[in-house]
Design an enzyme around this catalytic site. Structure first.
Site, short mmCIF file in Angstrom:
data_model
loop_
_atom_site.label_atom_id
_atom_site.label_comp_id
_atom_site.label_asym_id
_atom_site.label_seq_id
_atom_site.Cartn_x
_atom_site.Cartn_y
_atom_site.Cartn_z
CE LYS A 15 -2.05 -1.07 3.87
NZ LYS A 15 -1.29 -2.33 4.14
NE ARG A 90 -4.44 -0.79 9.90
CZ ARG A 90 -3.32 -0.41 9.27
NH1 ARG A 90 -3.29 0.69 8.59
NH2 ARG A 90 -2.26 -1.15 9.33
NE ARG A 129 7.93 -2.40 6.08
CZ ARG A 129 6.64 -2.24 6.31
NH1 ARG A 129 5.87 -1.69 5.39
NH2 ARG A 129 6.12 -2.63 7.44
NE ARG A 162 6.52 -0.17 9.98
CZ ARG A 162 5.39 -0.14 9.29
NH1 ARG A 162 5.35 0.50 8.12
NH2 ARG A 162 4.30 -0.72 9.74
NE ARG A 173 2.14 -4.67 11.02
CZ ARG A 173 3.21 -4.50 10.24
NH1 ARG A 173 4.38 -4.98 10.60
NH2 ARG A 173 3.09 -3.86 9.11
P1 AP5 Z 1 4.89 -1.64 1.74
O1 AP5 Z 1 4.57 -0.79 0.56
O2 AP5 Z 1 5.67 -1.03 2.84
O3 AP5 Z 1 3.57 -2.37 2.28
P2 AP5 Z 1 2.34 -1.79 3.10
O4 AP5 Z 1 1.12 -2.47 2.59
O5 AP5 Z 1 2.34 -0.30 3.11
O6 AP5 Z 1 2.73 -2.39 4.52
P3 AP5 Z 1 2.65 -1.73 5.97
O7 AP5 Z 1 3.35 -2.74 6.87
O8 AP5 Z 1 3.21 -0.35 6.01
O9 AP5 Z 1 1.16 -1.72 6.22
P4 AP5 Z 1 0.47 -1.73 7.54
O10 AP5 Z 1 -0.88 -1.45 7.07
O11 AP5 Z 1 0.61 -2.91 8.41
O12 AP5 Z 1 1.30 -0.63 8.38
P5 AP5 Z 1 0.93 0.87 8.77
O13 AP5 Z 1 2.18 1.64 8.77
O14 AP5 Z 1 -0.24 1.35 7.99
O15 AP5 Z 1 5.67 -2.94 1.16
C1 AP5 Z 1 6.17 -3.93 2.05
C2 AP5 Z 1 7.53 -4.44 1.52
O16 AP5 Z 1 7.33 -5.14 0.29
C3 AP5 Z 1 8.53 -3.32 1.19
O17 AP5 Z 1 9.81 -3.76 1.53
C4 AP5 Z 1 8.41 -3.13 -0.33
O18 AP5 Z 1 9.61 -2.66 -0.93
C5 AP5 Z 1 8.06 -4.54 -0.80
N1 AP5 Z 1 7.16 -4.57 -1.96
C6 AP5 Z 1 6.08 -3.77 -2.17
N2 AP5 Z 1 5.47 -4.11 -3.33
C7 AP5 Z 1 6.17 -5.17 -3.83
C8 AP5 Z 1 6.03 -5.97 -5.02
N3 AP5 Z 1 5.03 -5.76 -5.88
N4 AP5 Z 1 6.92 -6.96 -5.22
C9 AP5 Z 1 7.93 -7.18 -4.33
N5 AP5 Z 1 8.13 -6.45 -3.21
C10 AP5 Z 1 7.25 -5.46 -2.96
O19 AP5 Z 1 0.41 0.67 10.26
C11 AP5 Z 1 1.28 0.33 11.32
C12 AP5 Z 1 0.52 0.33 12.62
O20 AP5 Z 1 -0.03 1.64 12.89
C13 AP5 Z 1 -0.70 -0.61 12.70
O21 AP5 Z 1 -0.32 -1.93 13.05
C14 AP5 Z 1 -1.54 0.07 13.78
O22 AP5 Z 1 -1.02 -0.18 15.06
C15 AP5 Z 1 -1.31 1.56 13.49
N6 AP5 Z 1 -2.32 2.08 12.54
C16 AP5 Z 1 -2.09 2.58 11.30
N7 AP5 Z 1 -3.24 2.98 10.72
C17 AP5 Z 1 -4.24 2.74 11.62
C18 AP5 Z 1 -5.65 2.90 11.61
N8 AP5 Z 1 -6.29 3.41 10.53
N9 AP5 Z 1 -6.35 2.53 12.70
C19 AP5 Z 1 -5.73 2.03 13.81
N10 AP5 Z 1 -4.38 1.82 13.88
C20 AP5 Z 1 -3.65 2.17 12.80
#
Ligand code: AP5
Length: 222
Positions: A15, A90, A129, A162, A173
């Protein structure tokens, strides 16, 4: 009227990677709720300290504080033309709150791409990552390596792993996603906004499919 795009998908689906590229292609703001929490954490605000306790366990931060934080961000001038939402909503309560805030701002959700990737691939992606300290640019040791190891190509800042990418936290997660966020798939499908995207393809391929889907949806609703 601002057009908002909601990116759905499990942790590690891509994402953040795709939101950044899509925001650049469409000239829109990119709002990542995870990045907003990490900025608060870096600044050691009360919200940052509260969020950290949930994030490190792989749990969601409570709806009320998350909604208030995103509401403030969405109301800023750079979102007047819309934005890419990455990681929000979410939960069903967050989705309802988004509908309300966009109604107040005369905005609308035009497309909800769901980036689909199987669990075993997610674990490998998050394990490899590397994230940039300054602005959250994302790399992967194997699939998207930086030019110089440990250094961000874009802003030269240090890359780090991270804390919530430890295997046990990643497993939690994914479970939280299935329990609390997956119900949004039906919510947006019923509204006719959901588009399924194969997230296992190379990054450029996924970007091309996403851009196609979003442009088609915007055209159909213009
Ligand atoms: P990446 O693009 O980083 O993936 P992502 O889907 O953004 O993963 P996140 O871990 O950031 O999502 P998340 O939703 O768990 O975390 P968030 O920060 O929102 O890609 C991942 C890896 O794969 C990278 O190394 C990339 O290079 C590689 N890659 C990407 N595409 C690829 C491809 N096509 N082929 C090969 N490799 C590829 O949330 C973190 C925490 O914050 C949550 O756990 C929660 O505690 C809190 N939080 C955030 N938002 C909320 C909310 N709305 N409500 C409540 N808590 C929240």
């Amino acid at each position: 009227m601002g057009d908002f795009i909601v990116l759905l998908g499990p942790p590690g689906a891509g994402k953040g990677t795709q939101a950044q590229r899509l925001a650049q292609s469409l000239g829109m703001a990119h709002i990542s709720s995870g990045d907003l929490f990490r900025e608060h954490l870096k600044a050691q605000t009360e919200l940052g300290k509260l969020a950290q306790s949930y994030m490190n366990r792989g749990e969601l931060v409570p709806d009320d504080v998350t909604i208030a934080m995103v509401r403030e961000r969405v109301g800023r001038p750079d979102c007047a033309r819309g934005a890419i939402l990455d990681g929000f909503p979410r939960t069903p309560a967050q989705a309802a709150a988004l509908d309300e805030m966009l109604a107040e701002l005369s905005g609308r959700v035009v497309s909800v791409p769901l980036i689909q990737v199987p669990a075993e691939v997610l674990i490998e992606r998050l394990g490899g990552r590397w994230t940039c300290r300054a602005q959250g640019h994302v790399y992967h040791a194997k699939y998207n390596p930086p030019r110089v190891p440990g250094v961000c190509d874009i802003d030269g800042s240090e890359l780090y792993q991270r804390e919530d990418d430890l295997p046990a936290t990643v497993a939690r997660r994914i479970q939280v996603y299935l329990e609390q966020t997956a119900p949004l798939v039906d919510y947006y499908r019923q509204k006719g906004l959901l588009v399924e995207i194969d997230g296992t393809q190379p990054i450029e391929e996924v970007s091309a499919r996403l851009l196609e889907a979003v442009e088609k949806a915007r055209k159909a609703q213009s």
